[in-house]
Design an enzyme around this catalytic site. Structure first.
Site, PDB file in Angstrom:
ATOM      1  N   GLU A  47      -5.040   4.096   5.661  1.00  0.00           N
ATOM      2  CA  GLU A  47      -4.896   3.861   4.095  1.00  0.00           C
ATOM      3  C   GLU A  47      -5.454   4.799   3.389  1.00  0.00           C
ATOM      4  O   GLU A  47      -5.049   5.350   2.486  1.00  0.00           O
ATOM      5  CB  GLU A  47      -5.544   2.556   3.725  1.00  0.00           C
ATOM      6  CG  GLU A  47      -4.993   2.136   2.251  1.00  0.00           C
ATOM      7  CD  GLU A  47      -6.017   1.121   1.729  1.00  0.00           C
ATOM      8  OE1 GLU A  47      -5.779  -0.010   2.206  1.00  0.00           O
ATOM      9  OE2 GLU A  47      -6.898   1.321   0.893  1.00  0.00           O
TER      10      GLU A  47
ATOM     11  N   SER B  94     -10.868  -0.583   2.814  1.00  0.00           N
ATOM     12  CA  SER B  94      -9.868  -0.654   4.171  1.00  0.00           C
ATOM     13  C   SER B  94      -9.818   0.701   4.615  1.00  0.00           C
ATOM     14  O   SER B  94      -8.984   1.448   3.896  1.00  0.00           O
ATOM     15  CB  SER B  94      -8.773  -1.522   4.108  1.00  0.00           C
ATOM     16  OG  SER B  94      -8.918  -2.601   3.713  1.00  0.00           O
TER      17      SER B  94
ATOM     18  N   ARG C 222       0.782  -1.139  -0.225  1.00  0.00           N
ATOM     19  CA  ARG C 222      -0.040   0.016  -0.053  1.00  0.00           C
ATOM     20  C   ARG C 222       0.813   1.119  -0.078  1.00  0.00           C
ATOM     21  O   ARG C 222       0.555   2.283   0.756  1.00  0.00           O
ATOM     22  CB  ARG C 222      -0.881  -0.135   1.357  1.00  0.00           C
ATOM     23  CG  ARG C 222      -2.007  -1.192   1.165  1.00  0.00           C
ATOM     24  CD  ARG C 222      -2.882  -0.897   0.047  1.00  0.00           C
ATOM     25  NE  ARG C 222      -4.110  -1.955   0.330  1.00  0.00           N
ATOM     26  CZ  ARG C 222      -4.080  -3.200  -0.199  1.00  0.00           C
ATOM     27  NH1 ARG C 222      -3.086  -3.652  -0.673  1.00  0.00           N
ATOM     28  NH2 ARG C 222      -5.049  -4.009   0.065  1.00  0.00           N
TER      29      ARG C 222
HETATM   30  P1  FAD Z   1      -8.672   8.830  -5.643  1.00  0.00           P
HETATM   31  O1  FAD Z   1      -9.474   8.211  -4.423  1.00  0.00           O
HETATM   32  O2  FAD Z   1      -9.484   9.340  -6.525  1.00  0.00           O
HETATM   33  O3  FAD Z   1      -7.433   9.237  -5.054  1.00  0.00           O
HETATM   34  C1  FAD Z   1      -6.505   8.560  -4.391  1.00  0.00           C
HETATM   35  C2  FAD Z   1      -5.401   9.274  -4.135  1.00  0.00           C
HETATM   36  O4  FAD Z   1      -4.560   9.343  -5.393  1.00  0.00           O
HETATM   37  C3  FAD Z   1      -5.586  10.811  -3.851  1.00  0.00           C
HETATM   38  O5  FAD Z   1      -4.328  11.225  -2.939  1.00  0.00           O
HETATM   39  C4  FAD Z   1      -5.355  11.505  -5.000  1.00  0.00           C
HETATM   40  O6  FAD Z   1      -4.973  12.855  -5.206  1.00  0.00           O
HETATM   41  C5  FAD Z   1      -4.296  10.706  -5.771  1.00  0.00           C
HETATM   42  N1  FAD Z   1      -4.617  10.563  -7.385  1.00  0.00           N
HETATM   43  C6  FAD Z   1      -5.849   9.842  -7.940  1.00  0.00           C
HETATM   44  N2  FAD Z   1      -5.284  10.016  -9.280  1.00  0.00           N
HETATM   45  C7  FAD Z   1      -4.080  10.516  -9.514  1.00  0.00           C
HETATM   46  C8  FAD Z   1      -3.453  10.839 -10.419  1.00  0.00           C
HETATM   47  N3  FAD Z   1      -3.872  10.411 -11.799  1.00  0.00           N
HETATM   48  N4  FAD Z   1      -1.988  11.238 -10.435  1.00  0.00           N
HETATM   49  C9  FAD Z   1      -1.592  11.471  -8.946  1.00  0.00           C
HETATM   50  N5  FAD Z   1      -2.424  11.349  -8.162  1.00  0.00           N
HETATM   51  C10 FAD Z   1      -3.673  10.760  -8.210  1.00  0.00           C
HETATM   52  N6  FAD Z   1      -7.752  -0.745  -2.324  1.00  0.00           N
HETATM   53  C11 FAD Z   1      -6.812  -1.853  -2.703  1.00  0.00           C
HETATM   54  O7  FAD Z   1      -5.586  -1.668  -2.848  1.00  0.00           O
HETATM   55  N7  FAD Z   1      -7.307  -2.974  -2.631  1.00  0.00           N
HETATM   56  C12 FAD Z   1      -8.589  -3.310  -2.463  1.00  0.00           C
HETATM   57  O8  FAD Z   1      -8.951  -4.639  -2.668  1.00  0.00           O
HETATM   58  C13 FAD Z   1      -9.426  -2.359  -2.399  1.00  0.00           C
HETATM   59  N8  FAD Z   1     -10.865  -2.604  -2.276  1.00  0.00           N
HETATM   60  C14 FAD Z   1     -11.627  -1.415  -2.092  1.00  0.00           C
HETATM   61  C15 FAD Z   1     -12.859  -1.714  -1.998  1.00  0.00           C
HETATM   62  C16 FAD Z   1     -14.021  -0.816  -2.019  1.00  0.00           C
HETATM   63  C17 FAD Z   1     -15.258  -0.857  -1.846  1.00  0.00           C
HETATM   64  C18 FAD Z   1     -13.306   0.747  -1.945  1.00  0.00           C
HETATM   65  C19 FAD Z   1     -14.436   1.880  -1.695  1.00  0.00           C
HETATM   66  C20 FAD Z   1     -12.089   0.936  -2.096  1.00  0.00           C
HETATM   67  C21 FAD Z   1     -11.263  -0.191  -2.288  1.00  0.00           C
HETATM   68  N9  FAD Z   1      -9.560   0.045  -2.451  1.00  0.00           N
HETATM   69  C22 FAD Z   1      -8.965  -1.024  -2.386  1.00  0.00           C
HETATM   70  C23 FAD Z   1      -9.327   1.560  -2.193  1.00  0.00           C
HETATM   71  C24 FAD Z   1      -9.346   2.269  -3.521  1.00  0.00           C
HETATM   72  O9  FAD Z   1     -10.261   1.609  -4.562  1.00  0.00           O
HETATM   73  C25 FAD Z   1      -8.046   2.294  -4.173  1.00  0.00           C
HETATM   74  O10 FAD Z   1      -7.086   2.934  -3.488  1.00  0.00           O
HETATM   75  C26 FAD Z   1      -7.884   2.930  -5.576  1.00  0.00           C
HETATM   76  O11 FAD Z   1      -6.739   2.805  -6.510  1.00  0.00           O
HETATM   77  C27 FAD Z   1      -8.293   4.384  -5.590  1.00  0.00           C
HETATM   78  O12 FAD Z   1      -8.448   4.992  -6.983  1.00  0.00           O
HETATM   79  P2  FAD Z   1      -9.241   6.415  -7.129  1.00  0.00           P
HETATM   80  O13 FAD Z   1      -8.992   6.658  -8.662  1.00  0.00           O
HETATM   81  O14 FAD Z   1     -10.535   6.148  -6.622  1.00  0.00           O
HETATM   82  O15 FAD Z   1      -8.404   7.362  -6.176  1.00  0.00           O
HETATM   83  N1  EPU Z   2     -11.438 -10.540  10.179  1.00  0.00           N
HETATM   84  C1  EPU Z   2     -11.895 -10.474  11.224  1.00  0.00           C
HETATM   85  N2  EPU Z   2     -13.010  -9.742  11.411  1.00  0.00           N
HETATM   86  C2  EPU Z   2     -13.649  -8.999  10.215  1.00  0.00           C
HETATM   87  C3  EPU Z   2     -13.110  -9.304   9.059  1.00  0.00           C
HETATM   88  C4  EPU Z   2     -11.844 -10.151   8.838  1.00  0.00           C
HETATM   89  O1  EPU Z   2     -11.272 -11.220  12.419  1.00  0.00           O
HETATM   90  O2  EPU Z   2     -14.598  -8.319  10.509  1.00  0.00           O
HETATM   91  C5  EPU Z   2      -9.950 -11.588  10.191  1.00  0.00           C
HETATM   92  C6  EPU Z   2     -10.175 -12.669   9.295  1.00  0.00           C
HETATM   93  O3  EPU Z   2      -9.744 -13.749   9.948  1.00  0.00           O
HETATM   94  C7  EPU Z   2      -9.298 -12.686   7.855  1.00  0.00           C
HETATM   95  C8  EPU Z   2      -8.767 -11.668   8.026  1.00  0.00           C
HETATM   96  O4  EPU Z   2      -9.351 -10.636   9.312  1.00  0.00           O
HETATM   97  O5  EPU Z   2      -8.941 -14.035   7.750  1.00  0.00           O
HETATM   98  C9  EPU Z   2      -8.243 -10.746   7.040  1.00  0.00           C
HETATM   99  O6  EPU Z   2      -9.501 -10.171   6.308  1.00  0.00           O
HETATM  100  P1  EPU Z   2      -9.716 -10.084   4.796  1.00  0.00           P
HETATM  101  O7  EPU Z   2      -9.142 -11.295   4.098  1.00  0.00           O
HETATM  102  O8  EPU Z   2     -10.964  -9.626   4.684  1.00  0.00           O
HETATM  103  O9  EPU Z   2      -8.537  -9.333   4.254  1.00  0.00           O
HETATM  104  P2  EPU Z   2      -8.055  -7.738   5.049  1.00  0.00           P
HETATM  105  O10 EPU Z   2      -6.825  -8.034   5.595  1.00  0.00           O
HETATM  106  O11 EPU Z   2      -9.122  -7.319   5.826  1.00  0.00           O
HETATM  107  C10 EPU Z   2      -7.014  -6.909   2.717  1.00  0.00           C
HETATM  108  C11 EPU Z   2      -7.013  -5.747   2.213  1.00  0.00           C
HETATM  109  C12 EPU Z   2      -8.222  -5.470   1.179  1.00  0.00           C
HETATM  110  C13 EPU Z   2      -8.024  -6.727   0.139  1.00  0.00           C
HETATM  111  C14 EPU Z   2      -8.069  -8.000   0.932  1.00  0.00           C
HETATM  112  C15 EPU Z   2      -7.985  -9.060   0.202  1.00  0.00           C
HETATM  113  C16 EPU Z   2      -5.480  -4.032   3.434  1.00  0.00           C
HETATM  114  C17 EPU Z   2      -5.659  -3.022   4.350  1.00  0.00           C
HETATM  115  N3  EPU Z   2      -6.827  -4.655   3.044  1.00  0.00           N
HETATM  116  O12 EPU Z   2      -7.915  -6.905   3.614  1.00  0.00           O
HETATM  117  O13 EPU Z   2      -7.845  -4.222   0.370  1.00  0.00           O
HETATM  118  O14 EPU Z   2      -9.146  -6.417  -0.777  1.00  0.00           O
HETATM  119  O15 EPU Z   2      -7.085  -8.052   1.747  1.00  0.00           O
HETATM  120  O16 EPU Z   2      -6.873  -9.275  -0.354  1.00  0.00           O
HETATM  121  O17 EPU Z   2      -4.633  -4.756   3.129  1.00  0.00           O
HETATM  122  C18 EPU Z   2      -8.321  -2.079   0.655  1.00  0.00           C
HETATM  123  O18 EPU Z   2      -7.198  -1.783   0.630  1.00  0.00           O
HETATM  124  O19 EPU Z   2      -9.180  -1.058   0.697  1.00  0.00           O
HETATM  125  C19 EPU Z   2      -9.073  -3.251   0.553  1.00  0.00           C
HETATM  126  C20 EPU Z   2     -10.097  -3.610   0.643  1.00  0.00           C
END
Ligand code: FAD
Ligand code: EPU
Length: 334
Positions: A330, A235, A161
Site C-alpha cells: 500500500e 498498513s 485503496r
Molecule cells: P504522502 O505520504 O505525503 O503521499 C502519498 C502519495 O500521494 C505519494 O505518492 C504522493 O506523491 C502523493 N500525493 C500527496 N499529496 C498529493 C497531492 N496534493 N497531489 C497529488 N499527489 C499527492 N490510510 C488509510 O487509508 N486508512 C488508515 O486507517 C490509515 N492509517 C494510518 C495509520 C498510520 C499510523 C499511518 C502512519 C498511516 C496510515 N494510513 C492510513 C496511510 C496514510 O495516512 C494515508 O495514505 C494518507 O492519505 C497519506 O497522506 P499524506 O499526506 O501523508 O501522503
Molecule cells: N489480525 C491478526 N493479527 C494482527 C492484527 C490483526 O490476526 O496482528 C486480524 C484480526 O483478526 C482482525 C483482522 O486481522 O480482525 C483485521 O485487522 P484490523 O481490524 O486491525 O484491520 P486491518 O485489515 O489490518 C484495515 C486497514 C487499516 C484500517 C483498519 C480499520 C488496510 C490495508 N488496512 O487494517 O488502514 O485503519 O482496517 O478499518 O485495509 C492503512 O491503510 O494504513 C490502515 C491502517
C-alpha cells in the site's frame, strides 16, 4: 518560493527514514504551482504529510511540499453542506473541525495521518467508511496540459485503496483542493465490528458523531504505533482480494482465516496472514513488524529504506509460500 538544497526528509516522512532531497520547495498557492510547472522542474515528488511513502534512498530531484491552506462552505441544501478544503490542510484537523460543528461523514476516518490533498489518492478508509462516501469533487493541476481540472466522483474511479490517481492518472496531477459533502443531520455509521463492540462498552444509547470519533481514536491508539514514537506508514500492504473459489480452497487448509466480503470476491486480512506466518513482533536491526499489528512494518530508529524493503520482500515471499497469495504494497516506494 524558497528553494533549499540537500534538504533533510527525516522529519517529513512518518517512517522516519533518513534521506535527503537534492532540492526542496514548499508551494503555498495555485499561482506558485503554475509558475513552478511552467518551466520543467525535472524529476520531482509531490509530498503531503509523508505518511504513506518509503524513501529507498536520497531523492535526486525536487521534493515539492504542498502547503496550501483554507476551507470554505461553498453550498448548502437541506441536511447537507459542501465544504471545500485546500490540499495542505491536515486530515485529522479537518475531521475534528467537522465533528465540532456536528457535520457528519468523516468521523470514522479520525486520526488518519496526512493531508487532505492526499486523501483521494488511495481513497483512505477505516472503520466501515471510505473517503468516496463523502467526496463531492476535487480540483487538480494537470502537469501535462498545465491547467486546473475538476474531477467528480465518477472521474476519480475510487476503489479499495485505489483511484484514477494511482492508475492512469499516476504522477500527472497535483490535487489542490477537495470538496466534501457532509451531513448536517448526521447518522453515525457504527456497523463495523470493533467500532460497534467498543461503542457498546461505553453504554451510550444513541452515539453521536463525537462519540464515534472518540472511540475510533481510542481503538487506533491501542493498536497502531504513533509515528512520533515509532516510525511507520500504517498498513504496509493492502488486504488481498481473491476469488470466492480460491477462498474456499484456502479455507479447507486454514479454517480460521479472517475474511471480509468484497464486491470482487473475498478480502483476506493481510494482518492475519502475516501474523500466522510468524512475523508479528519480528525485528532485524531496526526494521521490524509491529508487536500489536502484523500489517505494520516499523522503523525502530535507524533502519534504512532498503532494510525496510528487504523485510517487506521476505514477508511477501513467505505469504506466497504459505498461502499462495500475493500481497501488494500500500505504501508508495520512492
Ligand atoms: P504522502 O505520504 O505525503 O503521499 C502519498 C502519495 O500521494 C505519494 O505518492 C504522493 O506523491 C502523493 N500525493 C500527496 N499529496 C498529493 C497531492 N496534493 N497531489 C497529488 N499527489 C499527492 N490510510 C488509510 O487509508 N486508512 C488508515 O486507517 C490509515 N492509517 C494510518 C495509520 C498510520 C499510523 C499511518 C502512519 C498511516 C496510515 N494510513 C492510513 C496511510 C496514510 O495516512 C494515508 O495514505 C494518507 O492519505 C497519506 O497522506 P499524506 O499526506 O501523508 O501522503
Ligand atoms: N489480525 C491478526 N493479527 C494482527 C492484527 C490483526 O490476526 O496482528 C486480524 C484480526 O483478526 C482482525 C483482522 O486481522 O480482525 C483485521 O485487522 P484490523 O481490524 O486491525 O484491520 P486491518 O485489515 O489490518 C484495515 C486497514 C487499516 C484500517 C483498519 C480499520 C488496510 C490495508 N488496512 O487494517 O488502514 O485503519 O482496517 O478499518 O485495509 C492503512 O491503510 O494504513 C490502515 C491502517
Amino acid at each position: 518560493m524558497l528553494k533549499h538544497t540537500n534538504y533533510p526528509l527525516k522529519g517529513l516522512n512518518t517512517f522516519g527514514i533518513e534521506a535527503y532531497a537534492r532540492e526542496y520547495i514548499e508551494v503555498h498557492g495555485n499561482e506558485a504551482l503554475l509558475s513552478l510547472f511552467s518551466k520543467n522542474p525535472g524529476k520531482h515528488l509531490i509530498l503531503g504529510g509523508g505518511s504513506n511513502v518509503l524513501f529507498r534512498s536520497d531523492f535526486d530531484g525536487v521534493v515539492i511540499r504542498i502547503a496550501m491552506h483554507g476551507k470554505k462552505i461553498i453550498g448548502t441544501m437541506p441536511g447537507k453542506l459542501l465544504l471545500e478544503v485546500s490540499a495542505g490542510e491536515d486530515w485529522d484537523d479537518l475531521v475534528a473541525y467537522c465533528v465540532d460543528r456536528n457535520w457528519g461523514g468523516l468521523e470514522n476516518l479520525s486520526l488518519i495521518p496526512g493531508q487532505v490533498g492526499s486523501s483521494p489518492i488511495q481513497n483512505i478508509g477505516a472503520y466501515g467508511v471510505e473517503l468516496k462516501d463523502h467526496f463531492y469533487s476535487l480540483t487538480a493541476f494537470d502537469k501535462e496540459k498545465k491547467e486546473f481540472s475538476v474531477f467528480d466522483k465518477k472521474a476519480c474511479r475510487f476503489g479499495y485503496r485505489n483511484s484514477f490517481f494511482k492508475q492512469n492518472g499516476k504522477n500527472r496531477f497535483v490535487i489542490t483542493s477537495v470538496i466534501f459533502a457532509l451531513d448536517t443531520r448526521p447518522i453515525p455509521q457504527t456497523a463495523y465490528g470493533s467500532l460497534r463492540s467498543e461503542l457498546d462498552k461505553t453504554g451510550i444509547d444513541r452515539p453521536k458523531i463525537k462519540d464515534v470519533r472518540q472511540v475510533v481514536c481510542s481503538i487506533r491508539r491501542s493498536k497502531l504505533p504513533d509515528p512520533d514514537e515509532l516510525g511507520n506508514a500504517g498498513s504496509f500492504f493492502k488486504n488481498p482480494v481473491i476469488s470466492g473459489q480460491t477462498y474456499l480452497q484456502l479455507r479447507e487448509r486454514f479454517p480460521d482465516m479472517v475474511v471480509f466480503d468484497d464486491p470482487k470476491g473475498k478480502k483476506l486480512a493481510a494482518a492475519w496472514l502475516i501474523d500466522q506466518a510468524g512475523w508479528k513482533g519480528y525485528r532485524r536491526g531496526d526494521a521490524g513488524v509491529h508487536e500489536k499489528q502484523a500489517l505494520v512494518i516499523v522503523n525502530h530508529g535507524k533502519a534504512t529504506g532498503n532494510e525496510i524493503i528487504q523485510l517487506a520482500d521476505e514477508i511477501q515471499r513467505s505469504v506466497i509460500e504459505k498461502y499462495g497469495v500475493r500481497l501488494e504494497p500500500e505504501v508508495n516506494i520512492i
